[in-house]
Design a protein around this motif. Structure first.
Motif, PDB file in Angstrom:
ATOM      1  N   GLU A  45      -3.452 -27.585 -18.713  1.00 27.12           N
ATOM      2  CA  GLU A  45      -4.076 -27.948 -17.448  1.00 27.12           C
ATOM      3  C   GLU A  45      -3.975 -29.438 -17.187  1.00 27.12           C
ATOM      4  O   GLU A  45      -3.740 -29.878 -16.058  1.00 27.12           O
ATOM      5  CB  GLU A  45      -5.546 -27.513 -17.441  1.00 27.12           C
ATOM      6  CG  GLU A  45      -5.736 -26.017 -17.300  1.00 27.12           C
ATOM      7  CD  GLU A  45      -7.198 -25.612 -17.265  1.00 27.12           C
ATOM      8  OE1 GLU A  45      -7.472 -24.413 -17.056  1.00 27.12           O
ATOM      9  OE2 GLU A  45      -8.069 -26.493 -17.465  1.00 27.12           O
ATOM     10  N   GLN A  46      -4.163 -30.242 -18.237  1.00 26.13           N
ATOM     11  CA  GLN A  46      -4.061 -31.691 -18.078  1.00 26.13           C
ATOM     12  C   GLN A  46      -2.620 -32.122 -17.815  1.00 26.13           C
ATOM     13  O   GLN A  46      -2.366 -32.989 -16.972  1.00 26.13           O
ATOM     14  CB  GLN A  46      -4.594 -32.391 -19.337  1.00 26.13           C
ATOM     15  CG  GLN A  46      -6.066 -32.174 -19.597  1.00 26.13           C
ATOM     16  CD  GLN A  46      -6.934 -32.667 -18.457  1.00 26.13           C
ATOM     17  OE1 GLN A  46      -6.703 -33.739 -17.908  1.00 26.13           O
ATOM     18  NE2 GLN A  46      -7.933 -31.878 -18.097  1.00 26.13           N
ATOM     19  N   VAL A  47      -1.670 -31.522 -18.503  1.00 22.08           N
ATOM     20  CA  VAL A  47      -0.266 -31.890 -18.334  1.00 22.08           C
ATOM     21  C   VAL A  47       0.234 -31.483 -16.941  1.00 22.08           C
ATOM     22  O   VAL A  47       0.992 -32.223 -16.292  1.00 22.08           O
ATOM     23  CB  VAL A  47       0.591 -31.232 -19.431  1.00 22.08           C
ATOM     24  CG1 VAL A  47       2.073 -31.489 -19.187  1.00 22.08           C
ATOM     25  CG2 VAL A  47       0.186 -31.763 -20.802  1.00 22.08           C
ATOM     26  N   GLU A  48      -0.199 -30.318 -16.471  1.00 19.83           N
ATOM     27  CA  GLU A  48       0.264 -29.807 -15.173  1.00 19.83           C
ATOM     28  C   GLU A  48      -0.462 -30.441 -13.994  1.00 19.83           C
ATOM     29  O   GLU A  48      -0.069 -30.243 -12.848  1.00 19.83           O
ATOM     30  CB  GLU A  48       0.077 -28.287 -15.137  1.00 19.83           C
ATOM     31  CG  GLU A  48       0.997 -27.538 -16.112  1.00 19.83           C
ATOM     32  CD  GLU A  48       0.656 -26.067 -16.233  1.00 19.83           C
ATOM     33  OE1 GLU A  48      -0.480 -25.691 -15.854  1.00 19.83           O
ATOM     34  OE2 GLU A  48       1.509 -25.286 -16.709  1.00 19.83           O
ATOM     35  N   SER A  49      -1.515 -31.223 -14.277  1.00 23.06           N
ATOM     36  CA  SER A  49      -2.320 -31.802 -13.194  1.00 23.06           C
ATOM     37  C   SER A  49      -1.653 -32.997 -12.523  1.00 23.06           C
ATOM     38  O   SER A  49      -2.098 -33.452 -11.480  1.00 23.06           O
ATOM     39  CB  SER A  49      -3.690 -32.228 -13.735  1.00 23.06           C
ATOM     40  OG  SER A  49      -3.549 -33.325 -14.636  1.00 23.06           O
ATOM     41  N   THR A  50      -0.580 -33.529 -13.120  1.00 30.14           N
ATOM     42  CA  THR A  50       0.084 -34.705 -12.556  1.00 30.14           C
ATOM     43  C   THR A  50       1.568 -34.681 -12.890  1.00 30.14           C
ATOM     44  O   THR A  50       1.987 -34.085 -13.894  1.00 30.14           O
ATOM     45  CB  THR A  50      -0.547 -36.001 -13.119  1.00 30.14           C
ATOM     46  OG1 THR A  50       0.157 -37.128 -12.593  1.00 30.14           O
ATOM     47  CG2 THR A  50      -0.479 -36.034 -14.640  1.00 30.14           C
TER      48      THR A  50
END
Length: 691
Positions: free
Chosen positions: A453-458
């Motif tokens: 989720e963190q990697v795909e958020s930006t």
């Protein structure tokens, strides 16, 4: 009655009348009351570090005053007496300064209450105890900001403390009234006044000196204070500052980290020497970068510390009925990978994490420094870590457990992480918390989902640090339908029944990790931005008792699995760098830069050069679960590219020079004058990132 008799009655001194009315307290009674007040102050301090409402875990259970008393009578553990002795020395100083028992006693209680309230506030907000670095925070002119650290129940806590203080003052005032001596400690008149002053001075100077010497030396292995503290039952629990204070007492836990011995100063340490080192490896970086095409910070780097992950089949004398990690083995075949030499066995997670994040080695520290996260980092003014090259906004950490463990929450702020997602990290609560079957820990699949989720958020490149928790000990038959069966290999001693049950459970957990890791990399492979993963097990689980009985197995019990993998978008998938068969976590970022074909800083160039000469390095190791008293005795361990142990004396001149430079670099960063800070030693080319 004649007039003379009446005159005598009228001129009697009121103090003499009081003396006749109230007899002076006996000396033995003062001694008893001294012990009572001493014990009361200890109880107040321990209340300050008791569990906040709604807080509980196996790692941080209340281990307070009652446990100290029980251990004294059942185990001969004298940590209770150590606490009373330290508080008693402070009490004696206050008593001699005031020279009035009924003045000194409420002062001592007030000091204990103030410390206890502050401890309670920090426990409520961060689930940490007060550290020496907190005093430096106040000393540096930040006292005005303290009001912002008060929890919601601050008014009620302060009111309760004020009520207790009022009761103590009233009680002391009443006792002073009925004590014909009024608590006067050293009463001498006439020619004896000078003697009384000398006694008071001595009873101030001697306790202050004893406390000062104890505080100065207790953090140094094999010092007199170290032996006194350990001999009285002080058993450091450096993984959790709260549990440490509960178990060993607020003051012993605090004093032992005031002045830890970090490293011996190298004989040739100077500003000129460090300038030479910076220049030497700047040239090395230039030579490397001529053949590199990319910038390190153009890619996302995810460092995965997989809790206790290590192939059980690599343990001497142990075999399983099937491979619990076929996917990881397949991944390792097709990318940079090998065995990682770990400084821990059954524990020491944060030390491996520290080495991976900083590039520094536990092998260079003094034997007194067993936990940089607790003993070193909180007081550091300069703490360069690799994530800082990506910048604070793009530095993320995740750990599906308590944020307070190893003081990560406060240390990660110092490291420059913008967010630390944990089970109880305030607003940064980790999003996925699923568990498998009867396991008490968040599973790796959930930890990976939170990371994705963190990697795909930006679309921006990031540095992401993930510490998993699924395979943490103990291993109590948690998983359903467990097909794994551990046995001893031919001609090896039979495994104990409790040992095989733990290995079976652990192996099933490894299988779950193996499947989740393969899915995680598959998801990363579909993301359209360059990503590289540094994956490693931090240490073996401390369950291999049979293998541990043979000292010849020491190296094998400190070797875990690691790999460095890149996704399709990076253009570096399938790369396997030459010197990867053996490594240690301090080399991982340099290896990742090589894998990514990325330009390096002089510091990374130095680490790459050292890794080419010394494949892996760690401090001395033992086959027992990680202890926190000291780094084990013995010589540092150095492995060559074939995984064979090499004595320092047998290393070539180049390797010895590199190791000497390493000590100078590490000393400057951790205990020295930070001469490297003002150089480009930590900087990537074109200011692509700095530490």
């Amino acid at each position: 009655m004649n007039s003379i008799e009446r005159l005598d009655i009228k001129t009697v001194d009121p103090a003499q009348q009081a003396m006749r009315k109230h007899k002076p307290f006996r000396g033995w009674l003062y001694a008893v009351l001294f012990i009572v007040i001493d014990f009361l102050c200890l109880a107040i301090l321990q209340i300050g570090v008791s569990e906040p409402t709604g807080k509980s875990s196996a790692e941080t259970s209340v281990a307070g005053l009652g446990d100290m008393i029980t251990k004294l009578f059942t185990q001969g553990n004298c940590v209770l007496l150590l606490n009373l002795l330290i508080i008693g020395l402070v009490y004696l100083v206050v008593l001699m300064v005031a020279n009035r028992f009924w003045v000194a006693s409420p002062i001592m209680v007030a000091l204990a209450l103030i410390i206890s309230v502050i401890e309670h506030f920090k426990m409520e907000l961060r689930y940490e105890v007060v550290q020496p670095a907190d005093l430096a925070f106040i000393h540096n002119g930040n006292a005005g900001e303290l009001t912002t650290f008060m929890p919601s129940d601050a008014a009620a806590t302060i009111t309760m403390a004020a009520v207790v203080m009022a009761v103590v003052i009233a009680l002391c005032a009443w006792l002073n009234h009925i004590d014909g001596r009024h608590g006067s400690m050293i009463r001498m008149s006439g020619k004896a006044k000078g003697l009384g002053a000398i006694i008071r001075i001595l009873l101030i100077v001697l306790p202050v000196g004893a406390l000062g010497l104890y505080t100065h030396d207790v953090g140094t292995t094999d010092s007199w204070a170290y032996h006194v503290s350990r001999g009285m039952g002080d058993t450091p629990s450096m993984w959790d500052s709260v549990y440490d204070a509960q178990r060993n007492g607020v003051l012993p836990a605090f004093l032992r980290v005031v002045n830890p011995k970090v490293m011996d100063k190298p004989a040739d340490y100077s500003e000129a020497t460090m300038k030479q080192i910076a220049d030497r490896y700047a040239k090395e970086a230039d030579a490397i970068n001529k053949n590199r095409a990319d910038k390190l910070t153009n890619s996302t780097v995810i460092a995965v510390l997989s809790e206790s992950l290590a192939d059980p089949d690599n343990v001497p004398g142990v075999t399983l009925n099937e491979d619990p990690m076929p996917n990881i083995h397949a991944i390792m075949e097709n990318t940079t990978s090998g065995k990682m030499l770990s400084s821990g066995y059954g524990g020491g997670t944060a030390n491996l994490e520290y080495m991976e994040l900083t590039g520094l080695s536990m092998a260079n520290f003094d034997s007194s420094l067993t936990s940089p996260y607790q003993q070193l980092v909180p007081a550091e003014s300069w703490t360069p870590t690799f994530n800082q090259m990506w910048g604070k906004q793009h530095s993320i950490a995740l750990h599906p457990y308590e944020a307070s463990m190893y003081s990560r929450e406060s240390n990660y702020k110092k490291f420059g992480f913008s967010h630390f997602y944990a089970l109880n990290g305030g607003t940064d609560v980790i999003s996925h918390q699923d568990k498998l079957d009867d396991s008490p820990y968040v599973c790796d699949k959930a930890a990976y989902e939170s990371t994705l989720e963190q990697v795909e958020s930006t679309k921006d490149p990031q540095f992401v640090q993930l510490m998993t928790m699924q395979n943490h000990m103990p291993y109590n038959n948690w998983y359903k339908n467990n097909e794994f069966k551990a046995t001893n290999t031919e001609d090896s001693p039979a495994l104990k029944e409790s040992e095989t049950e733990a290995i079976d459970t652990y192996a099933k957990g490894v299988q779950h990790t193996d499947e989740a890791t393969a899915d995680f990399l598959e998801r990363l492979d579909s993301i359209d931005k360059p990503i590289t993963v540094i994956f490693y097990g931090d240490h073996l689980p401390g369950i291999y008792k049979t293998a541990g009985e043979d000292s010849a197995n020491s190296i094998a019990l400190h070797e875990t699995n690691y790999f460095i993998w890149s996704n399709k978008a990076s253009g570096r998938q399938g790369v396997k760098i030459d010197d990867s068969a053996y490594s240690s976590p301090n080399f991982f970022m340099a290896q990742a830069a090589d894998q990514m074909d990325a330009k390096v800083s002089p510091y990374l160039a130095f680490l790459e050069r050292l890794h080419a000469n010394v494949a892996a390095m760690e401090p001395p190791v033992v086959n027992t679960i990680q202890g926190w008293d000291r780094i084990p005795e013995g010589n540092n361990i150095y492995l060559d590219q074939d995984g064979k142990e090499v004595a320092y004396a047998d290393l070539d001149a180049q390797a010895k020079q590199l190791l000497s430079d390493y000590k100078l670099i590490q000393y400057d960063i951790t205990a020295g004058n930070h001469y490297l800070k003002d150089t480009s030693f930590m900087s990537l080319p074109d200011n692509a990132g700095t530490m």
